[in-house]
Design a protein around this motif. Structure first.
Motif, mmCIF file in Angstrom:
data_model
loop_
_atom_site.group_PDB
_atom_site.id
_atom_site.type_symbol
_atom_site.label_atom_id
_atom_site.label_comp_id
_atom_site.label_asym_id
_atom_site.label_seq_id
_atom_site.Cartn_x
_atom_site.Cartn_y
_atom_site.Cartn_z
ATOM 1 N N THR A 1 -4.936 5.058 2.644
ATOM 2 C CA THR A 1 -3.363 4.404 2.386
ATOM 3 C C THR A 1 -3.082 3.708 3.249
ATOM 4 O OG1 THR A 1 -3.382 6.706 1.194
ATOM 5 C CG2 THR A 1 -1.245 5.452 1.719
ATOM 6 N N ARG A 2 -2.959 4.020 4.625
ATOM 7 C CA ARG A 2 -2.595 3.012 5.504
ATOM 8 C C ARG A 2 -3.382 1.670 5.468
ATOM 9 N NH1 ARG A 2 1.793 1.958 8.577
ATOM 10 N NH2 ARG A 2 1.374 1.502 10.826
ATOM 11 N N ARG A 3 -4.535 1.510 5.404
ATOM 12 C CA ARG A 3 -5.335 0.374 5.296
ATOM 13 C C ARG A 3 -4.706 -0.486 4.320
ATOM 14 N NH1 ARG A 3 -11.629 2.337 5.826
ATOM 15 N NH2 ARG A 3 -11.769 2.239 8.313
ATOM 16 N N VAL A 4 -4.557 0.096 3.049
ATOM 17 C CA VAL A 4 -4.173 -0.884 2.095
ATOM 18 C C VAL A 4 -2.905 -1.395 2.160
ATOM 19 C CG1 VAL A 4 -5.812 -0.078 0.426
ATOM 20 C CG2 VAL A 4 -3.723 0.999 0.423
ATOM 21 N N ASP A 5 -1.928 -0.300 2.626
ATOM 22 C CA ASP A 5 -0.574 -0.643 3.041
ATOM 23 C C ASP A 5 -0.147 -1.827 4.074
ATOM 24 O OD1 ASP A 5 2.198 -0.353 2.963
ATOM 25 O OD2 ASP A 5 2.254 1.308 4.144
ATOM 26 N N LEU A 6 -0.976 -1.765 5.053
ATOM 27 C CA LEU A 6 -0.987 -2.839 6.240
ATOM 28 C C LEU A 6 -1.615 -4.072 5.779
ATOM 29 C CD1 LEU A 6 -1.634 -0.678 9.511
ATOM 30 C CD2 LEU A 6 0.696 -1.458 8.757
ATOM 31 N N LYS A 7 -2.729 -3.948 5.136
ATOM 32 C CA LYS A 7 -3.477 -5.331 5.033
ATOM 33 C C LYS A 7 -3.153 -5.866 3.718
ATOM 34 C CE LYS A 7 -7.939 -4.109 7.745
ATOM 35 N NZ LYS A 7 -7.993 -5.356 8.305
ATOM 36 N N ILE A 8 -2.470 -4.911 2.768
ATOM 37 C CA ILE A 8 -2.276 -5.687 1.562
ATOM 38 C C ILE A 8 -0.892 -5.624 1.068
ATOM 39 C CG2 ILE A 8 -2.831 -6.033 -0.971
ATOM 40 C CD1 ILE A 8 -5.707 -4.841 -0.186
ATOM 41 N N CYS A 9 -0.310 -4.407 1.044
ATOM 42 C CA CYS A 9 0.987 -4.419 0.384
ATOM 43 C C CYS A 9 2.064 -4.815 1.179
ATOM 44 C CB CYS A 9 1.237 -2.819 0.263
ATOM 45 S SG CYS A 9 -0.112 -1.768 -0.852
ATOM 46 N N GLU A 10 2.145 -4.594 2.475
ATOM 47 C CA GLU A 10 3.152 -5.040 3.156
ATOM 48 C C GLU A 10 3.213 -6.721 3.327
ATOM 49 O OE1 GLU A 10 3.771 -3.583 7.144
ATOM 50 O OE2 GLU A 10 3.906 -1.635 6.456
ATOM 51 N N PRO A 11 2.067 -7.272 3.501
ATOM 52 C CA PRO A 11 2.106 -9.037 3.391
ATOM 53 C C PRO A 11 2.468 -9.437 1.936
ATOM 54 C CG PRO A 11 -0.002 -7.960 3.908
ATOM 55 C CD PRO A 11 0.909 -6.841 4.054
ATOM 56 N N LEU A 12 2.113 -8.729 1.303
ATOM 57 C CA LEU A 12 2.240 -9.189 -0.191
ATOM 58 C C LEU A 12 3.721 -9.026 -0.606
ATOM 59 C CD1 LEU A 12 0.262 -8.148 -3.443
ATOM 60 C CD2 LEU A 12 2.904 -8.153 -3.595
ATOM 61 N N THR A 13 4.317 -8.061 0.097
ATOM 62 C CA THR A 13 5.854 -7.661 -0.420
ATOM 63 C C THR A 13 6.568 -8.714 0.281
ATOM 64 O OG1 THR A 13 5.443 -5.513 -0.895
ATOM 65 C CG2 THR A 13 7.681 -5.994 -0.444
ATOM 66 N N ASN A 14 6.324 -8.828 1.556
ATOM 67 C CA ASN A 14 7.112 -9.881 2.410
ATOM 68 C C ASN A 14 7.074 -11.304 1.944
ATOM 69 O OD1 ASN A 14 8.882 -8.129 4.060
ATOM 70 N ND2 ASN A 14 7.115 -7.797 5.353
ATOM 71 N N GLY A 15 5.911 -11.377 1.572
ATOM 72 C CA GLY A 15 5.734 -13.059 0.924
ATOM 73 C C GLY A 15 6.444 -13.212 -0.323
ATOM 74 N N PHE A 16 6.620 -12.086 -0.926
ATOM 75 C CA PHE A 16 7.738 -12.296 -2.152
ATOM 76 C C PHE A 16 9.102 -12.644 -1.573
ATOM 77 C CE2 PHE A 16 10.668 -9.981 -4.879
ATOM 78 C CZ PHE A 16 10.643 -10.776 -5.872
ATOM 79 N N ARG A 17 9.381 -11.482 -0.729
ATOM 80 C CA ARG A 17 10.764 -11.452 -0.267
ATOM 81 C C ARG A 17 11.319 -12.754 0.208
ATOM 82 N NH1 ARG A 17 9.975 -5.807 2.471
ATOM 83 N NH2 ARG A 17 10.763 -4.290 0.703
ATOM 84 N N PHE A 18 10.391 -13.333 1.037
ATOM 85 C CA PHE A 18 10.285 -14.551 1.894
ATOM 86 C C PHE A 18 10.491 -15.889 0.943
ATOM 87 C CE2 PHE A 18 8.941 -12.395 5.968
ATOM 88 C CZ PHE A 18 10.195 -11.542 5.671
ATOM 89 N N ALA A 19 9.999 -15.750 -0.348
ATOM 90 C CA ALA A 19 9.978 -17.167 -1.211
ATOM 91 C C ALA A 19 10.631 -16.732 -2.509
ATOM 92 C CB ALA A 19 8.263 -17.301 -1.389
ATOM 93 N N GLU A 20 9.968 -16.167 -3.405
ATOM 94 C CA GLU A 20 10.511 -16.021 -4.561
ATOM 95 C C GLU A 20 11.608 -14.923 -4.541
ATOM 96 O OE1 GLU A 20 6.258 -17.222 -5.346
ATOM 97 O OE2 GLU A 20 7.516 -15.832 -4.103
ATOM 98 N N ASP B 1 0.096 -4.667 -9.105
ATOM 99 C CA ASP B 1 0.792 -4.720 -10.317
ATOM 100 C C ASP B 1 1.993 -5.915 -10.272
ATOM 101 O OD1 ASP B 1 0.073 -4.472 -13.216
ATOM 102 O OD2 ASP B 1 1.880 -2.946 -13.091
ATOM 103 N N PHE B 2 2.661 -5.261 -9.309
ATOM 104 C CA PHE B 2 4.074 -6.065 -8.844
ATOM 105 C C PHE B 2 3.622 -7.390 -8.263
ATOM 106 C CE2 PHE B 2 6.724 -7.863 -5.577
ATOM 107 C CZ PHE B 2 7.932 -7.782 -6.156
ATOM 108 N N GLY B 3 2.528 -7.947 -7.482
ATOM 109 C CA GLY B 3 2.134 -9.104 -7.078
ATOM 110 C C GLY B 3 1.656 -10.022 -8.188
ATOM 111 N N ALA B 4 1.030 -9.147 -9.391
ATOM 112 C CA ALA B 4 0.652 -10.158 -10.417
ATOM 113 C C ALA B 4 1.708 -10.636 -11.129
ATOM 114 C CB ALA B 4 -0.276 -9.162 -11.422
ATOM 115 N N GLY B 5 2.873 -9.926 -11.059
ATOM 116 C CA GLY B 5 4.188 -10.696 -11.886
ATOM 117 C C GLY B 5 4.933 -11.421 -11.043
ATOM 118 N N VAL B 6 4.732 -11.589 -9.886
ATOM 119 C CA VAL B 6 5.586 -12.726 -8.963
ATOM 120 C C VAL B 6 4.779 -13.588 -8.291
ATOM 121 C CG1 VAL B 6 7.377 -10.808 -8.513
ATOM 122 C CG2 VAL B 6 5.251 -11.091 -7.071
ATOM 123 N N GLY B 7 3.624 -14.273 -8.949
ATOM 124 C CA GLY B 7 2.656 -15.308 -8.281
ATOM 125 C C GLY B 7 1.847 -14.827 -7.452
ATOM 126 N N GLN B 8 1.444 -13.636 -7.302
ATOM 127 C CA GLN B 8 0.229 -13.344 -6.445
ATOM 128 C C GLN B 8 -0.746 -12.629 -6.951
ATOM 129 O OE1 GLN B 8 1.290 -12.187 -2.186
ATOM 130 N NE2 GLN B 8 3.693 -12.042 -2.943
#
Length: 205
Positions: A97-116, A173-180
């Motif tokens: 859980t920690r691995r996927v959070d740090l390596k994928i979920c956090e950067p994906l979410t901030n990538g969205f917040r800082f762009a779209e 699933d969120f990423g798939a809907g916001v261009g990632q």
């Protein structure tokens, strides 16, 4: 207990967790787009961090942070186990859980917040638009890192569904809907994602 829900991948992790366990709780919908989470009474009485979700307990205290909420629900409703039944299983789930959070979920979410998502978030938190493309690339790097590690198994942490699967699915699933979308070359992650999307819990909220 009472669950404070909203749009977004963070609350969805908990709703997926509850759906897999068959837990039904009274629910309050927080208007995230309208900024209700950043104002009183929510940001004063429920979560001073101004984030969702939150879980109000019977004694009047409030839990926030998705992993803490899911850990609590696992202890209150141990079947089916989604974190583990032994110390070894729980540690393994927490590791993944920690691995996927740090390596994928956090950067994906901030990538969205800082762009779209910048028009929504720039007045609520420090945003770094110049970092958006790099963060999205970091998330894809994480997906490609994970891909060979899950070859030949059905779930992220081994042979059984765990919190690690639910967390990663909610964010991908969120990423798939916001261009990632998932890199098509990550065939193991893509197959895993398709299996997760077919689960009843994925369509229950």
């Amino acid at each position: 207990m009472k669950f404070y829900n909203s749009v977004g991948p963070n609350p969805r992790v908990v709703t997926l967790f509850m759906a897999e366990k068959g837990i039904e709780l009274p629910e309050v919908t927080v208007d995230l787009r309208g900024g209700e989470n950043r104002r009183a009474p929510y940001a004063v009485d429920v979560n001073p961090a101004g984030q969702t979700p939150a879980l109000a307990l019977d004694d009047g205290s409030v839990l926030t942070e998705i992993t803490a909420i899911c850990e609590y629900l696992e202890e209150r409703f141990p079947e089916p186990a989604l974190i583990g039944t032994t110390a070894e299983e729980r540690a393994n789930t927490r590791m993944w859980t920690r691995r996927v959070d740090l390596k994928i979920c956090e950067p994906l979410t901030n990538g969205f917040r800082f762009a779209e998502g910048l028009p929504l978030f720039e007045s609520r938190m420090r945003c770094l638009p110049e970092a958006a493309a790099g963060l999205k690339a970091v998330a894809q790097d994480g997906i490609r890192w994970l891909d060979p590690l899950i070859a030949g198994r059905d779930f992220i942490a081994g042979d059984a569904l765990t919190l690690a699967d639910l967390m990663l699915f909610a964010f991908l699933d969120f990423g798939a809907g916001v261009g990632q979308p998932i890199d098509p070359a990550a065939t193991n992650v893509t197959a895993w994602y398709d299996r997760m999307k077919a689960r009843p819990s994925a369509n229950s909220n």
